[in-house]
Write a protein that holds these residues in place. Sequence first.
Motif, PDB file in Angstrom:
ATOM      1  N   ALA A   4      -6.238   0.196   1.264  1.00  0.00           N
ATOM      2  CA  ALA A   4      -5.751  -1.123   1.434  1.00  0.00           C
ATOM      3  C   ALA A   4      -6.631  -2.332   1.723  1.00  0.00           C
TER       4      ALA A   4
ATOM      5  N   GLN B 277      -8.620  -3.262  -1.279  1.00  0.00           N
ATOM      6  CA  GLN B 277      -7.777  -3.970  -2.026  1.00  0.00           C
ATOM      7  C   GLN B 277      -7.511  -5.396  -1.613  1.00  0.00           C
TER       8      GLN B 277
ATOM      9  N   SER C 123       0.792  -1.189   0.091  1.00  0.00           N
ATOM     10  CA  SER C 123       0.031  -0.104   0.150  1.00  0.00           C
ATOM     11  C   SER C 123       1.063   1.124   0.003  1.00  0.00           C
TER      12      SER C 123
END
Length: 146
Positions: free
Chosen positions: A108, A111, A66
């Motif tokens: 993050a 994802q 990230s």
Amino acid sequence: MKRQRATIVVELDGSILLVENRGGLVLLPGGGVHTGESRLQAAARELAEETRLVAHSLLFLFEHESATNRHSVFWAAATGTALAGDDATALHRFVAEDEALSGRMSAASRQIIARFLELPRDTTGVPRPPIEQEARLLDALATAAT
């Protein structure tokens, strides 16, 4: 250098457990790896601190970069009653259709969850690490055996 972070995915009754921090940001449980601590040890410790759950099985899934962290992402089978602790002020259960909660999540975490949901499962429902991860693990085991 990016901070090393152990990040844990715990599934409870068809949802993914998330923690909310003091600033209202919603994240996957996890945190920094302490000096002298393995990523696996950090994952177990952070899960217990933030959720009061005890991991009885941890499976390394993948690395995720990230903007500020290098996440070592683990899947955990855990026992206990989930309660917010340490720096977590609340716990949430996320399902893919929950757009309101998704909007409060860190980029993050969104994802990582998206990558996690794409992983194949074995016959017992346990996620399988990506093929390239399995290949690296087999290479490491072969090297260690020689």
